[in-house]
Design an enzyme around this catalytic site. Structure first.
Site, PDB file in Angstrom:
ATOM      1  N   CYS A 108      19.396  37.980  56.642  1.00 50.49           N
ATOM      2  CA  CYS A 108      18.820  36.644  56.496  1.00 50.49           C
ATOM      3  C   CYS A 108      18.581  36.086  57.890  1.00 50.49           C
ATOM      4  O   CYS A 108      19.335  36.382  58.821  1.00 50.49           O
ATOM      5  CB  CYS A 108      19.769  35.738  55.714  1.00 50.49           C
ATOM      6  SG  CYS A 108      19.186  34.027  55.519  1.00 50.49           S
ATOM      7  N   CYS A 155      16.012  16.192  64.623  1.00 49.75           N
ATOM      8  CA  CYS A 155      16.868  16.037  63.446  1.00 49.75           C
ATOM      9  C   CYS A 155      18.127  15.245  63.846  1.00 49.75           C
ATOM     10  O   CYS A 155      18.882  15.672  64.724  1.00 49.75           O
ATOM     11  CB  CYS A 155      17.264  17.400  62.886  1.00 49.75           C
ATOM     12  SG  CYS A 155      15.857  18.518  62.606  1.00 49.75           S
ATOM     13  N   CYS A 171      16.766  22.779  71.235  1.00 53.27           N
ATOM     14  CA  CYS A 171      15.724  22.698  70.209  1.00 53.27           C
ATOM     15  C   CYS A 171      14.907  21.426  70.425  1.00 53.27           C
ATOM     16  O   CYS A 171      15.469  20.351  70.646  1.00 53.27           O
ATOM     17  CB  CYS A 171      16.348  22.691  68.822  1.00 53.27           C
ATOM     18  SG  CYS A 171      15.124  22.598  67.483  1.00 53.27           S
ATOM     19  N   CYS A 206      21.723  16.913  64.179  1.00 50.99           N
ATOM     20  CA  CYS A 206      21.888  18.228  64.797  1.00 50.99           C
ATOM     21  C   CYS A 206      22.267  18.165  66.267  1.00 50.99           C
ATOM     22  O   CYS A 206      21.513  17.629  67.090  1.00 50.99           O
ATOM     23  CB  CYS A 206      20.595  19.028  64.636  1.00 50.99           C
ATOM     24  SG  CYS A 206      20.776  20.733  65.217  1.00 50.99           S
ATOM     25  N   CYS A 214      23.493  36.572  58.370  1.00 49.34           N
ATOM     26  CA  CYS A 214      22.423  35.618  58.626  1.00 49.34           C
ATOM     27  C   CYS A 214      22.363  35.321  60.121  1.00 49.34           C
ATOM     28  O   CYS A 214      23.392  35.111  60.756  1.00 49.34           O
ATOM     29  CB  CYS A 214      22.667  34.327  57.859  1.00 49.34           C
ATOM     30  SG  CYS A 214      22.941  34.576  56.095  1.00 49.34           S
ATOM     31  N   CYS A 254      16.194  31.071  50.859  1.00 54.03           N
ATOM     32  CA  CYS A 254      17.452  30.328  50.961  1.00 54.03           C
ATOM     33  C   CYS A 254      17.063  28.930  51.415  1.00 54.03           C
ATOM     34  O   CYS A 254      16.598  28.748  52.547  1.00 54.03           O
ATOM     35  CB  CYS A 254      18.382  31.006  51.960  1.00 54.03           C
ATOM     36  SG  CYS A 254      19.901  30.092  52.304  1.00 54.03           S
ATOM     37  N   ARG A 282      25.640  27.496  47.486  1.00 48.84           N
ATOM     38  CA  ARG A 282      26.546  27.824  48.578  1.00 48.84           C
ATOM     39  C   ARG A 282      27.203  26.586  49.172  1.00 48.84           C
ATOM     40  O   ARG A 282      26.530  25.604  49.500  1.00 48.84           O
ATOM     41  CB  ARG A 282      25.793  28.564  49.687  1.00 48.84           C
ATOM     42  CG  ARG A 282      26.662  28.892  50.908  1.00 48.84           C
ATOM     43  CD  ARG A 282      25.908  29.680  51.950  1.00 48.84           C
ATOM     44  NE  ARG A 282      25.491  30.951  51.421  1.00 48.84           N
ATOM     45  CZ  ARG A 282      24.264  31.459  51.549  1.00 48.84           C
ATOM     46  NH1 ARG A 282      23.351  30.784  52.203  1.00 48.84           N
ATOM     47  NH2 ARG A 282      23.971  32.629  51.044  1.00 48.84           N
TER      48      ARG A 282
END
Length: 343
Positions: free
Chosen positions: A127, A56, A52, A59, A96, A187, A259
């Site tokens: 999702c 972040c 990616c 991550c 998901c 979400c 969640r």
């Protein structure tokens, strides 16, 4: 009724309440809107892992950090469908699918739309979390049958720039606006334990609660520290601060599913029970979220049994039937475990 006019002072006042007073209020709010003994169960699969371009700091999927993560290409549709069938057999009601992208590329859209259509045909809620979406992409995913789109705000607007610089808070809000415009459910939650202040935890929940329409699902992640990321040595968040965050989220967003997400593998049964008491009523179910551990299905089923909880959509049964079904579910869980993606 939910309200979207909370002030920072009101949210901070909730965080500062005595712990048991806060939990008592959160449980009252929870019981007014949900069956207190029911938990929504979702399974989360990584359909494309690693590489990616975002930065972040938490991550391991970022191409900027050396974490030993093996990069994987976009999964084939049939392999995704196999994992969805396994998830449904193991008690999940929502499947998901997540890809480590800044945003989906046009060449990938036909495969993504096919995944949604095929998983939807199994009778499961669908999702996806694919990064940023433009309005056209959101419309096409909705037309294919996508029920939910996950796109977290991560933290407060004030602290956000300390964690991510490759996309803005406004970018995230714009994606949520496109998702809503397409008619999908939202979400959206965040991560705590990033080194943020109590004011930042309040700011995250304030931003979520004051959206034009509150998210239907609010994942609260505990930072999972991964070697090679900038936050690998971040100090642990106090367990009670995490539980407080769950309780305040429940009070601010009474009709949302709150969640328990990443970090649950490090939580003992007593802490998870307090989170359910505080109003959490949804979990990710399976051996991994993203590249980090998650309690396996057997442990979750056993904890549910000890607490008298049941997956949503499962009617209360006599004890002997529940026992039989539990053993059947545990016996069915010897299949190879899929790789899951954190949201």
């Amino acid at each position: 009724m939910s309200r979207q006019n909370w002030t920072r002072e009101q949210v901070l006042a909730l965080f500062e309440r005595p712990f048991f007073d806060l939990l008592f209020e959160a449980q009252q709010v929870h019981r007014a809107h949900f069956d207190p003994n029911e938990v929504q169960v979702s399974t989360l699969l990584s359909i494309k892992t690693g590489a990616c371009p975002e930065d972040c700091k938490y991550c391991p999927q970022s191409a900027r950090y050396s974490t030993g993560l093996e990069t994987e290409r976009l999964m084939e549709v049939e392999k995704v469908l196999e994992r969805a069938r396994e998830a449904k057999a193991n008690g999940s009601s929502r499947f998901c699918m997540g890809a480590a992208w800044r945003n989906p590329r046009e060449r990938d859209m036909p495969y993504l739309l096919k995944m949604v259509q095929e998983v939807k045909s199994l009778g499961m809620e669908t999702c996806m979390t694919l990064g940023m979406l433009d309005a056209s992409q959101a419309d096409r995913l909705a037309e294919a049958g996508l029920d939910y789109y996950n796109h977290n705000l991560d933290t407060s607007p004030e602290f956000y720039g300390d964690i991510i610089t490759t996309r803005t808070y406004a970018d995230r809000l714009n994606t949520l606006e496109n998702v809503r415009g397409a008619g999908m459910k939202v979400c959206s939650g965040g991560i705590v334990g990033l080194g943020e202040s109590p004011e930042d935890r309040a700011g995250l929940l304030l931003a979520l609660a004051n959206l034009p329409r509150q998210p239907e699902s609010v994942p609260i992640n505990m930072l999972v520290k991964v070697k090679g990321t900038p936050l690998e040595n971040q100090e642990d968040l106090d367990d009670f601060d995490f539980i407080r965050t769950i309780a305040v989220a429940r009070i601010l967003m009474p009709q949302s599913h709150v969640r328990l997400s990443a970090g649950r593998e490090k939580m003992n049964d007593q802490m998870q029970a307090l989170c359910f008491m505080a109003g959490a009523n949804s979990i990710f179910y399976g051996c991994k979220l993203l590249t980090t551990p998650n309690p396996d299905e057997n442990s979750d089923m056993q904890l549910f049994k000890r607490l008298g909880l049941r997956p949503s959509g499962v009617s209360q049964k006599p004890d002997e039937m529940t026992e039989i079904e539990l053993h059947e579910q545990l016996a069915a869980q010897n299949a190879p475990k899929p790789l899951y993606y954190e949201a």
